[in-house]
Design a protein around this motif. Structure first.
Motif, PDB file in Angstrom:
ATOM      1  N   SER A   1       0.884  -1.182   0.078  1.00 34.13           N
ATOM      2  CA  SER A   1       0.083   0.008  -0.088  1.00 34.13           C
ATOM      3  C   SER A   1       0.757   1.118   0.024  1.00 34.13           C
ATOM      4  O   SER A   1       0.271   2.413  -0.230  1.00 34.13           O
ATOM      5  CB  SER A   1      -0.909   0.041   1.346  1.00 34.13           C
ATOM      6  N   ASN A   2       2.079   1.079   0.020  1.00 35.05           N
ATOM      7  CA  ASN A   2       2.937   2.266   0.195  1.00 35.05           C
ATOM      8  C   ASN A   2       3.462   2.465  -1.272  1.00 35.05           C
ATOM      9  O   ASN A   2       4.057   3.736  -1.434  1.00 35.05           O
ATOM     10  CB  ASN A   2       4.404   2.093   0.898  1.00 35.05           C
ATOM     11  N   TYR A   3       3.065   1.742  -2.150  1.00 35.37           N
ATOM     12  CA  TYR A   3       3.551   1.920  -3.568  1.00 35.37           C
ATOM     13  C   TYR A   3       2.565   2.267  -4.649  1.00 35.37           C
ATOM     14  O   TYR A   3       1.234   1.869  -4.665  1.00 35.37           O
ATOM     15  CB  TYR A   3       4.196   0.711  -4.032  1.00 35.37           C
ATOM     16  N   LEU A   4       2.778   3.357  -5.409  1.00 36.52           N
ATOM     17  CA  LEU A   4       2.247   3.686  -6.592  1.00 36.52           C
ATOM     18  C   LEU A   4       2.452   2.427  -7.615  1.00 36.52           C
ATOM     19  O   LEU A   4       3.391   2.158  -7.792  1.00 36.52           O
ATOM     20  CB  LEU A   4       2.523   5.049  -7.227  1.00 36.52           C
ATOM     21  N   MET A   5       1.393   2.197  -8.490  1.00 37.26           N
ATOM     22  CA  MET A   5       1.570   0.808  -9.018  1.00 37.26           C
ATOM     23  C   MET A   5       1.077   1.285 -10.676  1.00 37.26           C
ATOM     24  O   MET A   5       0.392   2.145 -10.927  1.00 37.26           O
ATOM     25  CB  MET A   5       0.581  -0.175  -8.833  1.00 37.26           C
ATOM     26  N   GLY A   6       1.985   0.758 -11.758  1.00 38.67           N
ATOM     27  CA  GLY A   6       1.710   0.992 -13.076  1.00 38.67           C
ATOM     28  C   GLY A   6       1.688  -0.234 -13.770  1.00 38.67           C
ATOM     29  O   GLY A   6       2.413  -1.265 -13.501  1.00 38.67           O
ATOM     30  N   TRP A   7       1.232  -0.091 -15.148  1.00 37.50           N
ATOM     31  CA  TRP A   7       1.057  -1.099 -16.175  1.00 37.50           C
ATOM     32  C   TRP A   7       1.733  -0.535 -17.332  1.00 37.50           C
ATOM     33  O   TRP A   7       1.316   0.665 -18.008  1.00 37.50           O
ATOM     34  CB  TRP A   7      -0.275  -1.686 -16.426  1.00 37.50           C
ATOM     35  N   PHE A   8       2.657  -1.198 -18.052  1.00 40.01           N
ATOM     36  CA  PHE A   8       3.132  -0.848 -19.054  1.00 40.01           C
ATOM     37  C   PHE A   8       3.178  -2.059 -20.163  1.00 40.01           C
ATOM     38  O   PHE A   8       3.059  -3.132 -19.628  1.00 40.01           O
ATOM     39  CB  PHE A   8       4.757  -0.495 -18.918  1.00 40.01           C
ATOM     40  N   ARG A   9       3.374  -1.834 -21.410  1.00 38.52           N
ATOM     41  CA  ARG A   9       3.463  -2.861 -22.470  1.00 38.52           C
ATOM     42  C   ARG A   9       4.578  -2.610 -23.360  1.00 38.52           C
ATOM     43  O   ARG A   9       5.113  -1.562 -23.668  1.00 38.52           O
ATOM     44  CB  ARG A   9       2.210  -3.163 -23.066  1.00 38.52           C
ATOM     45  N   GLN A  10       5.216  -3.815 -24.097  1.00 37.86           N
ATOM     46  CA  GLN A  10       5.962  -3.587 -24.871  1.00 37.86           C
ATOM     47  C   GLN A  10       5.818  -4.863 -26.112  1.00 37.86           C
ATOM     48  O   GLN A  10       5.802  -5.718 -25.852  1.00 37.86           O
ATOM     49  CB  GLN A  10       7.477  -3.870 -24.308  1.00 37.86           C
ATOM     50  N   ALA A  11       5.551  -4.205 -27.184  1.00 47.46           N
ATOM     51  CA  ALA A  11       5.555  -5.045 -28.487  1.00 47.46           C
ATOM     52  C   ALA A  11       6.796  -5.299 -28.994  1.00 47.46           C
ATOM     53  O   ALA A  11       7.440  -4.380 -28.951  1.00 47.46           O
ATOM     54  CB  ALA A  11       4.563  -4.206 -29.110  1.00 47.46           C
ATOM     55  N   PRO A  12       6.881  -6.325 -29.788  1.00 51.17           N
ATOM     56  CA  PRO A  12       8.243  -6.600 -30.472  1.00 51.17           C
ATOM     57  C   PRO A  12       8.756  -5.483 -31.415  1.00 51.17           C
ATOM     58  O   PRO A  12       7.912  -4.872 -32.205  1.00 51.17           O
ATOM     59  CB  PRO A  12       7.775  -7.828 -31.434  1.00 51.17           C
ATOM     60  N   GLY A  13       9.936  -4.862 -31.051  1.00 43.99           N
ATOM     61  CA  GLY A  13      10.357  -3.880 -31.850  1.00 43.99           C
ATOM     62  C   GLY A  13      10.166  -2.445 -31.610  1.00 43.99           C
ATOM     63  O   GLY A  13      10.478  -1.507 -32.242  1.00 43.99           O
ATOM     64  N   LYS A  14       9.337  -2.378 -30.529  1.00 45.86           N
ATOM     65  CA  LYS A  14       8.973  -1.224 -30.035  1.00 45.86           C
ATOM     66  C   LYS A  14       9.341  -0.773 -28.757  1.00 45.86           C
ATOM     67  O   LYS A  14       9.663  -1.885 -27.829  1.00 45.86           O
ATOM     68  CB  LYS A  14       7.341  -1.142 -30.107  1.00 45.86           C
ATOM     69  N   GLU A  15       9.247   0.418 -28.148  1.00 43.96           N
ATOM     70  CA  GLU A  15       9.634   0.770 -26.758  1.00 43.96           C
ATOM     71  C   GLU A  15       8.721   0.433 -25.875  1.00 43.96           C
ATOM     72  O   GLU A  15       7.424   0.380 -26.098  1.00 43.96           O
ATOM     73  CB  GLU A  15       9.836   2.298 -26.831  1.00 43.96           C
ATOM     74  N   ARG A  16       8.992   0.248 -24.567  1.00 41.12           N
ATOM     75  CA  ARG A  16       7.952   0.067 -23.592  1.00 41.12           C
ATOM     76  C   ARG A  16       6.960   1.326 -23.544  1.00 41.12           C
ATOM     77  O   ARG A  16       7.486   2.529 -23.427  1.00 41.12           O
ATOM     78  CB  ARG A  16       8.418  -0.176 -22.390  1.00 41.12           C
ATOM     79  N   GLU A  17       5.771   1.117 -23.271  1.00 43.61           N
ATOM     80  CA  GLU A  17       4.817   2.357 -23.191  1.00 43.61           C
ATOM     81  C   GLU A  17       4.011   2.251 -22.227  1.00 43.61           C
ATOM     82  O   GLU A  17       3.571   1.214 -21.648  1.00 43.61           O
ATOM     83  CB  GLU A  17       4.007   2.432 -24.522  1.00 43.61           C
ATOM     84  N   PHE A  18       3.602   3.392 -21.572  1.00 47.75           N
ATOM     85  CA  PHE A  18       2.796   3.460 -20.324  1.00 47.75           C
ATOM     86  C   PHE A  18       1.333   3.026 -20.921  1.00 47.75           C
ATOM     87  O   PHE A  18       0.862   3.398 -21.875  1.00 47.75           O
ATOM     88  CB  PHE A  18       2.691   4.973 -20.022  1.00 47.75           C
TER      89      PHE A  18
END
Length: 121
Positions: free
Chosen positions: A28-45
């Motif tokens: 509960s102390n942490y902010l949480m995020g999800w990201f994704r990365q497709a082949p050949g692309k940068e990781r995105e929010f």
């Protein structure tokens, strides 16, 4: 430690929920995020959520289709994905940080190993 799960193969228009279980720290102390990365692309929010879950943030590409939530009693953050499109195909990663819930991957200190989501057309 963050452990993502729940990925898989789904047809376009379908739904999938991925989960990320945390251990070793006070979740509960942490902010949480999800990201994704497709082949050949940068990781995105994709999405982020505040410590108590009262505030959520989304990338424009998923707004209205994806929902981030968390259960602090279970030390788990979720990403419910509806109306999936082939362009949502990627490895999905969860991330955590004590003070950052923004869009830059470099702002997060802790990362899970990723779970593959594949959307067929």
């Amino acid at each position: 430690q963050l452990q993502a799960s729940g990925g898989g193969l789904v047809q376009a228009g379908g739904s999938l929920r991925v989960s990320c279980a945390a251990s070793g720290r006070t979740f509960s102390n942490y902010l949480m995020g999800w990201f994704r990365q497709a082949p050949g692309k940068e990781r995105e929010f994709v999405a982020a959520i505040s410590r108590g879950g009262g505030s959520t943030y989304y990338a424009d590409s998923v707004k209205g289709r994806f929902t981030i939530s968390r259960d602090n009693a279970k030390n788990t953050v979720y990403l419910q994905m509806n109306s999936l499109k082939p362009e949502d195909t990627a490895v999905y990663y969860c991330a955590a940080d004590v003070s950052y819930a923004g869009r830059a991957p470099s702002g997060y200190d802790y990362w899970g190993q990723g779970t593959q989501v594949t959307v067929s057309s």
